[in-house]
Design a protein around this motif. Structure first.
Motif, mmCIF file in Angstrom:
data_model
loop_
_atom_site.group_PDB
_atom_site.id
_atom_site.type_symbol
_atom_site.label_atom_id
_atom_site.label_comp_id
_atom_site.label_asym_id
_atom_site.label_seq_id
_atom_site.Cartn_x
_atom_site.Cartn_y
_atom_site.Cartn_z
ATOM 1 N N MET A 1 5.353 3.601 6.509
ATOM 2 C CA MET A 1 4.209 4.012 5.694
ATOM 3 C C MET A 1 3.005 4.227 6.595
ATOM 4 O O MET A 1 2.613 3.352 7.334
ATOM 5 C CB MET A 1 3.894 2.927 4.657
ATOM 6 C CG MET A 1 2.762 3.300 3.724
ATOM 7 S SD MET A 1 2.534 2.101 2.381
ATOM 8 C CE MET A 1 2.021 0.647 3.275
ATOM 9 N N ASP A 2 2.385 5.411 6.531
ATOM 10 C CA ASP A 2 1.260 5.683 7.408
ATOM 11 C C ASP A 2 -0.009 5.030 6.865
ATOM 12 O O ASP A 2 -0.041 4.479 5.776
ATOM 13 C CB ASP A 2 1.073 7.194 7.589
ATOM 14 C CG ASP A 2 0.779 7.927 6.289
ATOM 15 O OD1 ASP A 2 0.265 7.296 5.348
ATOM 16 O OD2 ASP A 2 1.075 9.132 6.214
ATOM 17 N N ALA A 3 -1.078 5.109 7.672
ATOM 18 C CA ALA A 3 -2.309 4.394 7.324
ATOM 19 C C ALA A 3 -2.917 4.888 6.021
ATOM 20 O O ALA A 3 -3.441 4.105 5.243
ATOM 21 C CB ALA A 3 -3.313 4.536 8.468
ATOM 22 N N ALA A 4 -2.853 6.186 5.774
ATOM 23 C CA ALA A 4 -3.453 6.730 4.555
ATOM 24 C C ALA A 4 -2.757 6.197 3.314
ATOM 25 O O ALA A 4 -3.389 5.853 2.319
ATOM 26 C CB ALA A 4 -3.389 8.259 4.581
ATOM 27 N N ARG A 5 -1.416 6.092 3.353
ATOM 28 C CA ARG A 5 -0.684 5.551 2.207
ATOM 29 C C ARG A 5 -0.956 4.066 2.050
ATOM 30 O O ARG A 5 -1.073 3.560 0.944
ATOM 31 C CB ARG A 5 0.810 5.805 2.365
ATOM 32 C CG ARG A 5 1.201 7.265 2.206
ATOM 33 C CD ARG A 5 2.697 7.436 2.405
ATOM 34 N NE ARG A 5 3.436 6.738 1.369
ATOM 35 C CZ ARG A 5 4.744 6.446 1.466
ATOM 36 N NH1 ARG A 5 5.408 6.761 2.558
ATOM 37 N NH2 ARG A 5 5.365 5.830 0.494
ATOM 38 N N VAL A 212 1.240 -6.685 3.638
ATOM 39 C CA VAL A 212 1.486 -5.251 3.804
ATOM 40 C C VAL A 212 0.295 -4.578 4.485
ATOM 41 O O VAL A 212 0.463 -3.713 5.343
ATOM 42 C CB VAL A 212 1.788 -4.585 2.452
ATOM 43 C CG1 VAL A 212 1.745 -3.060 2.569
ATOM 44 C CG2 VAL A 212 3.163 -5.009 1.948
ATOM 45 N N LEU A 213 -0.901 -4.970 4.124
ATOM 46 C CA LEU A 213 -2.084 -4.341 4.711
ATOM 47 C C LEU A 213 -2.368 -4.826 6.125
ATOM 48 O O LEU A 213 -2.729 -4.035 7.001
ATOM 49 C CB LEU A 213 -3.307 -4.605 3.830
ATOM 50 C CG LEU A 213 -3.460 -3.749 2.579
ATOM 51 C CD1 LEU A 213 -4.647 -4.222 1.763
ATOM 52 C CD2 LEU A 213 -3.608 -2.275 2.936
ATOM 53 N N ILE A 218 3.042 -4.458 7.682
ATOM 54 C CA ILE A 218 2.328 -3.236 8.074
ATOM 55 C C ILE A 218 3.334 -2.129 8.380
ATOM 56 O O ILE A 218 4.308 -2.331 9.097
ATOM 57 C CB ILE A 218 1.446 -3.495 9.309
ATOM 58 C CG1 ILE A 218 0.246 -4.366 8.945
ATOM 59 C CG2 ILE A 218 0.940 -2.181 9.908
ATOM 60 C CD1 ILE A 218 -0.639 -4.720 10.123
ATOM 61 N N GLY A 219 3.083 -0.953 7.821
ATOM 62 C CA GLY A 219 3.953 0.185 8.087
ATOM 63 C C GLY A 219 5.074 0.339 7.093
ATOM 64 O O GLY A 219 5.826 1.319 7.148
ATOM 65 N N VAL A 238 6.102 -5.202 -3.404
ATOM 66 C CA VAL A 238 5.542 -3.864 -3.222
ATOM 67 C C VAL A 238 6.711 -2.901 -3.114
ATOM 68 O O VAL A 238 7.609 -3.088 -2.289
ATOM 69 C CB VAL A 238 4.663 -3.783 -1.954
ATOM 70 C CG1 VAL A 238 4.387 -2.332 -1.571
ATOM 71 C CG2 VAL A 238 3.355 -4.520 -2.184
ATOM 72 N N ALA A 239 6.739 -1.904 -3.984
ATOM 73 C CA ALA A 239 7.801 -0.898 -3.986
ATOM 74 C C ALA A 239 7.178 0.484 -3.966
ATOM 75 O O ALA A 239 6.278 0.771 -4.764
ATOM 76 C CB ALA A 239 8.699 -1.045 -5.214
ATOM 77 N N GLU A 240 7.636 1.308 -3.044
ATOM 78 C CA GLU A 240 7.082 2.654 -2.888
ATOM 79 C C GLU A 240 5.557 2.602 -2.769
ATOM 80 O O GLU A 240 4.837 3.372 -3.392
ATOM 81 C CB GLU A 240 7.499 3.561 -4.050
ATOM 82 C CG GLU A 240 9.000 3.809 -4.121
ATOM 83 C CD GLU A 240 9.535 4.454 -2.840
ATOM 84 O OE1 GLU A 240 8.989 5.484 -2.428
ATOM 85 O OE2 GLU A 240 10.487 3.901 -2.258
#
Length: 416
Positions: A1-5, A212-213, A218-219, A238-240
């Protein structure tokens, strides 16, 4: 997962319209979210992440700085050709009072953006505190901090990480069995007592958001978090890239997964739940530790596991029950990472690769082979950090709503 997401995973995205003011607000929210998630980022990396030109980024940064939301530091050497890029970090002006009430203690933290805990206070209990006692304690602590808070910080609100079922609608606690809370409007009580907005959410949901953050997740956009504390075992999912809470906010209760049909009675009224079979109390008793010395559990348990057959049998039984619960979560949710926090992290370290092997043996081949186990990286702070995200959500979604600091109007006016 990129930073924007990652940035948009846990708070509402800003309204995106078609006029210039909507575009400006969207750009400010995106930039602040990226800085918040990264904690610190070079202006060059921010430019690349947003895909905008340097002059536009400079204007956005000036606007955020004018609102005292960010701090511009020295130049960072990026090892790239050209001049070093300026470092951008979140300011500590805007803070959240985060609270985690537990059986043995209530912990209060002053949390700034970027998941930074500026101050932590722990209040020990001899018995489970009532909701009113928690409110009174928080009010007294905040009153004592008021001179410092009023001079240096703007308090956005108070957020609670509660070990129980918490309504996503109004922040009331439907049931926190270990605290003996039933239908307690804790968020409303705190808002009235402190005169600021208040939120409440399940503690493990706070933990998964924080990890996650800023931590082990992370990622990744698919993470299961299990927290083991004095009040039992909680779960957050956390899903999707979205926090899963269910219709009323009561989702993720992996601690009440059935792991043994003839097992011990659980405080929820059932039998054989994960949190009835895997308990911190049993581990503390095995090494003769009082709850007040729970911070010593890891060292003593590792030593006892190597020397005592009884302790080894207890730990192995808890690991087996944990593997059964993880099987259910992994088969159902297909996470990339399972993060273990609290005393479960200690169990995971003792089990080591054996726990992963046990999980892979009982889980379905696909999800079982794709998942990996990690220990929580933020320690006991993750519940406070995750709770604070609730109160930061409005600011992160619309930074333009924050007032411009007196004397900096010229900077913010550049985007008007």
């Amino acid at each position: 997962m990129d930073a924007a997401r990652a940035m948009t995973a846990f708070f509402d995205a800003p309204v995106r319209g078609k006029n210039l003011d909507d575009l400006r607000r969207t750009n400010l929210a995106t930039a602040l979210g990226l800085i918040h998630a990264a904690r610190s980022i070079s202006r060059a990396d921010l430019t690349r992440s947003m895909g905008l030109n340097r002059s536009t980024i400079a204007t956005i940064v000036a606007d955020l700085e004018a609102r005292d939301l960010i701090v511009i530091g020295g130049a960072r050497d990026t090892k790239r050709i050209g001049r070093p890029s300026l470092e951008i970090s979140t300011s500590d002006r805007h803070v959240v009072i985060a609270v985690n009430p537990e059986l043995d203690a209530t912990t209060l933290g002053i949390v700034a953006m970027g998941g930074r805990v500026l101050r932590e206070v722990r209040m020990d209990h001899e018995r489970p505190p009532s909701a009113r006692e928690v409110v009174n304690s928080v009010r007294a602590l905040v009153a004592g901090m008021q001179p410092e808070l009023g001079q240096r910080h703007e308090v956005l609100g108070v957020a609670l990480a509660v070990p129980g079922l918490v309504s996503a609608v109004d922040g009331s606690v439907r049931l926190a069995p270990h605290l003996e809370w039933v239908d307690e409007p804790i968020a409303a009580m705190l808002a009235e007592a402190l005169g600021v907005p208040a939120w409440a959410v399940n503690d493990a949901s706070c933990g998964v958001v924080a990890e996650v953050l800023f931590g082990a997740g992370i990622g990744s956009g698919n993470v299961v978090y299990l927290n083991g504390g004095a009040s039992g075992v909680g779960g957050g999912v956390v899903a999707e890239s979205r926090l899963i809470q269910g219709r009323g906010g009561f989702g993720g209760e992996i601690g009440h997964t059935l792991v043994r049909s003839d097992g011990a009675a659980c405080r929820c009224g059932s039998r054989g739940c994960l949190e009835a079979e895997v308990t911190r109390t049993a581990l503390l008793e095995a090494v003769s530790l009082e709850p007040a010395r729970a911070h010593e559990l890891e060292a003593l348990l590792f030593e006892a596991y190597a020397q005592s057959d009884d302790v080894r049998a207890l730990v192995d039984a808890q690991l087996s029950s944990l593997a059964v619960a993880l099987r259910t979560a992994v088969n159902m949710l297909n996470p990339e990472i399972v993060v273990l926090g609290g005393f479960l992290e200690i169990l995971g370290r003792i089990g080591g690769e054996r726990l992963e092997r046990m999980l892979r043996e009982v889980a379905l081949p696909g999800p079982g082979q794709q998942v990996r186990l990690e220990g929580a990286r933020l320690g006991r702070m993750n519940l406070l950090i995750g709770a604070a995200e609730l109160a930061f959500r409005p600011l992160l979604s619309d930074p333009a709503a924050a007032p411009v600091v007196a004397g900096r109007e010229h900077a913010a006016g550049a985007l008007s």
